[in-house]
Design a protein around this motif. Structure first.
Motif, PDB file in Angstrom:
ATOM      1  N   GLY A   1       0.837  -1.197   0.000  1.00 50.71           N
ATOM      2  CA  GLY A   1       0.000   0.000   0.000  1.00 50.71           C
ATOM      3  C   GLY A   1       0.872   1.247   0.000  1.00 50.71           C
ATOM      4  O   GLY A   1       2.097   1.181  -0.166  1.00 50.71           O
TER       5      GLY A   1
ATOM      6  N   ASN B   1      -1.288  11.463   5.679  1.00 50.05           N
ATOM      7  CA  ASN B   1      -0.010  11.311   4.978  1.00 50.05           C
ATOM      8  C   ASN B   1      -0.157  11.747   3.522  1.00 50.05           C
ATOM      9  O   ASN B   1      -1.237  11.640   2.932  1.00 50.05           O
ATOM     10  CB  ASN B   1       0.417   9.843   4.965  1.00 50.05           C
TER      11      ASN B   1
ATOM     12  N   ILE C   1       1.613   3.816   2.496  1.00 43.58           N
ATOM     13  CA  ILE C   1       2.601   4.054   3.566  1.00 43.58           C
ATOM     14  C   ILE C   1       3.500   2.831   3.723  1.00 43.58           C
ATOM     15  O   ILE C   1       4.722   2.957   3.883  1.00 43.58           O
ATOM     16  CB  ILE C   1       1.909   4.400   4.899  1.00 43.58           C
TER      17      ILE C   1
ATOM     18  N   LYS D   1     -10.850   1.271  13.234  1.00 38.49           N
ATOM     19  CA  LYS D   1      -9.468   1.450  13.701  1.00 38.49           C
ATOM     20  C   LYS D   1      -9.445   1.590  15.235  1.00 38.49           C
ATOM     21  O   LYS D   1      -8.566   1.052  15.898  1.00 38.49           O
ATOM     22  CB  LYS D   1      -8.835   2.686  13.065  1.00 38.49           C
TER      23      LYS D   1
ATOM     24  N   TYR E   1     -14.842   3.857   9.246  1.00 34.88           N
ATOM     25  CA  TYR E   1     -13.385   3.624   9.184  1.00 34.88           C
ATOM     26  C   TYR E   1     -12.760   3.887  10.551  1.00 34.88           C
ATOM     27  O   TYR E   1     -12.016   3.054  11.090  1.00 34.88           O
ATOM     28  CB  TYR E   1     -12.755   4.522   8.119  1.00 34.88           C
TER      29      TYR E   1
ATOM     30  N   ASP F   1       0.744  -9.080   2.299  1.00 32.46           N
ATOM     31  CA  ASP F   1      -0.256  -8.153   1.765  1.00 32.46           C
ATOM     32  C   ASP F   1      -1.287  -8.955   0.976  1.00 32.46           C
ATOM     33  O   ASP F   1      -0.941  -9.829   0.180  1.00 32.46           O
ATOM     34  CB  ASP F   1       0.423  -7.115   0.855  1.00 32.46           C
TER      35      ASP F   1
ATOM     36  N   SER G   1      -8.488   1.690   4.089  1.00 30.76           N
ATOM     37  CA  SER G   1      -8.042   2.993   4.602  1.00 30.76           C
ATOM     38  C   SER G   1      -8.851   4.196   4.127  1.00 30.76           C
ATOM     39  O   SER G   1      -8.546   5.317   4.522  1.00 30.76           O
ATOM     40  CB  SER G   1      -6.566   3.203   4.221  1.00 30.76           C
TER      41      SER G   1
HETATM   42  P1  NAD Z   1      -3.516   1.765   1.680  1.00 27.47           P
HETATM   43  O1  NAD Z   1      -4.984   1.600   1.501  1.00 27.47           O
HETATM   44  O2  NAD Z   1      -2.736   2.523   0.673  1.00 27.47           O
HETATM   45  O3  NAD Z   1      -2.829   0.311   1.808  1.00 27.47           O
HETATM   46  C1  NAD Z   1      -3.377  -0.711   2.579  1.00 27.47           C
HETATM   47  C2  NAD Z   1      -2.640  -2.004   2.227  1.00 27.47           C
HETATM   48  O4  NAD Z   1      -3.142  -3.054   3.071  1.00 27.47           O
HETATM   49  C3  NAD Z   1      -2.846  -2.465   0.777  1.00 27.47           C
HETATM   50  O5  NAD Z   1      -1.611  -2.858   0.217  1.00 27.47           O
HETATM   51  C4  NAD Z   1      -3.796  -3.639   0.906  1.00 27.47           C
HETATM   52  O6  NAD Z   1      -3.639  -4.596  -0.135  1.00 27.47           O
HETATM   53  C5  NAD Z   1      -3.396  -4.195   2.259  1.00 27.47           C
HETATM   54  N1  NAD Z   1      -4.459  -4.971   2.909  1.00 27.47           N
HETATM   55  C6  NAD Z   1      -5.761  -4.625   3.046  1.00 27.47           C
HETATM   56  N2  NAD Z   1      -6.427  -5.584   3.710  1.00 27.47           N
HETATM   57  C7  NAD Z   1      -5.521  -6.547   4.024  1.00 27.47           C
HETATM   58  C8  NAD Z   1      -5.600  -7.769   4.734  1.00 27.47           C
HETATM   59  N3  NAD Z   1      -6.755  -8.214   5.263  1.00 27.47           N
HETATM   60  N4  NAD Z   1      -4.473  -8.513   4.882  1.00 27.47           N
HETATM   61  C9  NAD Z   1      -3.296  -8.071   4.340  1.00 27.47           C
HETATM   62  N5  NAD Z   1      -3.176  -6.939   3.654  1.00 27.47           N
HETATM   63  C10 NAD Z   1      -4.271  -6.168   3.501  1.00 27.47           C
HETATM   64  O7  NAD Z   1      -3.338   2.387   3.135  1.00 27.47           O
HETATM   65  P2  NAD Z   1      -2.291   3.463   3.658  1.00 27.47           P
HETATM   66  O8  NAD Z   1      -2.781   4.804   3.342  1.00 27.47           O
HETATM   67  O9  NAD Z   1      -0.926   3.063   3.254  1.00 27.47           O
HETATM   68  O10 NAD Z   1      -2.463   3.273   5.236  1.00 27.47           O
HETATM   69  C11 NAD Z   1      -1.645   2.343   5.953  1.00 27.47           C
HETATM   70  C12 NAD Z   1      -2.065   2.349   7.407  1.00 27.47           C
HETATM   71  O11 NAD Z   1      -1.904   3.651   7.943  1.00 27.47           O
HETATM   72  C13 NAD Z   1      -3.520   1.973   7.640  1.00 27.47           C
HETATM   73  O12 NAD Z   1      -3.603   1.172   8.787  1.00 27.47           O
HETATM   74  C14 NAD Z   1      -4.222   3.302   7.861  1.00 27.47           C
HETATM   75  O13 NAD Z   1      -5.336   3.153   8.699  1.00 27.47           O
HETATM   76  C15 NAD Z   1      -3.125   4.090   8.531  1.00 27.47           C
HETATM   77  N6  NAD Z   1      -3.194   5.551   8.334  1.00 27.47           N
HETATM   78  C16 NAD Z   1      -3.161   6.072   7.077  1.00 27.47           C
HETATM   79  C17 NAD Z   1      -3.159   7.459   6.908  1.00 27.47           C
HETATM   80  C18 NAD Z   1      -3.109   8.097   5.546  1.00 27.47           C
HETATM   81  O14 NAD Z   1      -3.153   9.320   5.463  1.00 27.47           O
HETATM   82  N7  NAD Z   1      -2.980   7.354   4.460  1.00 27.47           N
HETATM   83  C19 NAD Z   1      -3.217   8.287   8.030  1.00 27.47           C
HETATM   84  C20 NAD Z   1      -3.300   7.718   9.296  1.00 27.47           C
HETATM   85  C21 NAD Z   1      -3.250   6.333   9.444  1.00 27.47           C
END
Ligand code: NAD
Ligand code: TDX
Length: 360
Positions: free
Chosen positions: A17, A198, A19, A172, A168, A41, A93
């Motif tokens: 994903g 992010n 981050i 979390k 969501y 993943d 997410s």
């Molecule tokens: P993203 O949606 O870009 O990536 C999520 C990844 O998780 C993907 O690669 C997906 O294939 C994988 N995934 C989903 N379900 C799965 C499962 N059951 N088993 C294994 N893999 C699985 O998310 P992101 O933006 O990179 O966010 C990463 C983390 O950071 C998340 O936990 C999100 O809640 C948290 N977060 C994100 C932000 C932001 O601004 N993007 C801010 C605060 C917190």
């Protein structure tokens, strides 16, 4: 700051994903410190192996397609690779998608994360004394679990009561509670972080910044929800990844750390800034500004007004502060998207993207 040896054998979930892939790249770029990095993943719509294509030959990196809730798979990975830290990024997410259909959020963000923590706990129980002390379970959470701030409220602190507003955020928040309980009840050495929005390379173009960028370049409307005065704090993903590594190496088990960008911006101001930067970098042939593509659309139901994070704790205890200013980070991010059109084209040509992003 403690002087313990930082983990070297990692299970990173959601590493394909946004981050997660930035974290995997940063982590492996460090000259020393990582012996093995297993990337688990599921490759949902948001998981993209192309995010890590440049690391394909790194012998330390192993990709496994699977679900964080698959206990047998996770147990096998933990013991086979003698993992000393789990970093859980895997999640559904996107807030808008959670409003359209909350169940996948409960399944992955809550049940999946719970099962991951349980499986890690069983593995951790079987370790020797030194390994048990060194092991870490890092859960990446969000500022959204704290709810919404009014314009004059102080920023969220680690002690701010939970008040999740979207499905969501609720999913979390629930996982955070289970991770907290795993530490409190069983002693699992957990770490939880809450970060703000992010931005940076490899972000899926359903999120505000890449969505606006690609729509602008494609001549499409720039849909600002409501009146555009909602405020988000923007954290460059590289600063976030650096914070995670510091917490992993030196954070205190059972503790929670807030990570913020110190960049509070109103959505409408962000989109105007982005349009102005694009006017300079990729001027429209007819001389019009990209800002003319801005349209105000129906608001997101339950739209949180403002997020802001007080990151005094991580600054004081671990010496972290963001290096990127929003001006420098936004410029770099725009440049990355302009230089990586094949990456974005590959996403916008999928069926998912045609349905969700309105791609041709
Ligand atoms: P993203 O949606 O870009 O990536 C999520 C990844 O998780 C993907 O690669 C997906 O294939 C994988 N995934 C989903 N379900 C799965 C499962 N059951 N088993 C294994 N893999 C699985 O998310 P992101 O933006 O990179 O966010 C990463 C983390 O950071 C998340 O936990 C999100 O809640 C948290 N977060 C994100 C932000 C932001 O601004 N993007 C801010 C605060 C917190
Ligand atoms: O088209 C849009 N128009 C618009 O005005 C989109 C997609 C968003 N917005 C607004 C809604 C928010 O106020 O922009 C702001 C940012 O929206 P998103 O990029 O969807 O992020 P947000 O809802 O703030 O949540 C993000 O930050 C916290 C991440 O998606 C979460 O995973 C993270 O936990």
């Amino acid at each position: 700051m403690s002087s313990r040896t930082a983990p070297r054998r990692l299970l990173v979930t959601g590493g394909c994903g946004f981050i997660g892939s930035n974290y995997v790249r940063e982590r492996l770029a460090q000259a020393e410190g990582t012996e093995v990095l297993v990337n688990l993943d599921l490759l949902t719509y948001a998981g993209n192996p192309a995010n890590l294509a440049d690391l394909g030959n790194d012998p330390r990196l192993l990709f496994v397609r699977g679900d964080i809730g698959d206990r047998a798979l996770v147990a096998d990975l933990l013991s086979r690779h003698r993992i000393d830290a789990v970093v859980n990024f895997a999640a559904e997410s996107h807030v808008d998608r959670s409003i359209d259909g909350p169940e996948p959020f409960v399944l992955t963000n809550t049940l999946g994360a719970f099962r991951l923590a349980e499986t890690a706990r069983a593995y951790w129980n079987g370790l020797g004394t030194e390994e048990r002390a060194a092991f870490r379970f890092f859960h990446v959470s969000t500022d959204e679990v704290f709810g919404s701030l009014s314009p004059d409220d102080p920023p969220f602190r680690e002690t701010t009561p939970y008040a999740p507003n979207s499905p969501y955020a609720a999913s979390k928040a629930a996982s955070d509670h289970f991770v907290r309980a795993a530490h409190h009840t069983y002693g699992l050495p957990t770490l939880i972080s809450h970060c703000t929005n992010n931005y940076g390379p490899y972000q899926f173009p359903e999120k505000l910044i890449p969505l606006m960028l690609l729509n602008a370049l494609d001549g499409k409307p720039l849909p600002v929800y409501g009146d555009g005065t909602n405020v988000r704090d923007w954290l460059h993903v590289a600063d976030h990844c650096r914070a995670i590594d510091l917490i992993l190496a030196h954070g205190t088990p059972g503790e929670v750390y807030n990570i913020g960008g110190l960049n509070e911006v109103r959505n409408i101001d962000l989109v105007r800034e982005l349009a102005a930067l694009l006017d300079g970098l990729r001027p429209h042939a007819d001389g019009k500004s990209y800002a003319e593509q801005i349209v105000f659309v129906a608001d997101r139901p339950g739209h949180d007004r403002r997020y802001a994070i007080d990151c005094a704790k991580i600054a004081a205890e671990l010496g972290w502060k963001p290096r990127e200013t929003f001006a420098s980070g936004l410029r770099k991010t725009i440049a990355w998207y302009l230089e990586n059109r094949p990456w974005t084209d590959a996403i916008t040509q999928t069926r998912y993207a045609r349905e969700r992003l309105g791609a041709a």
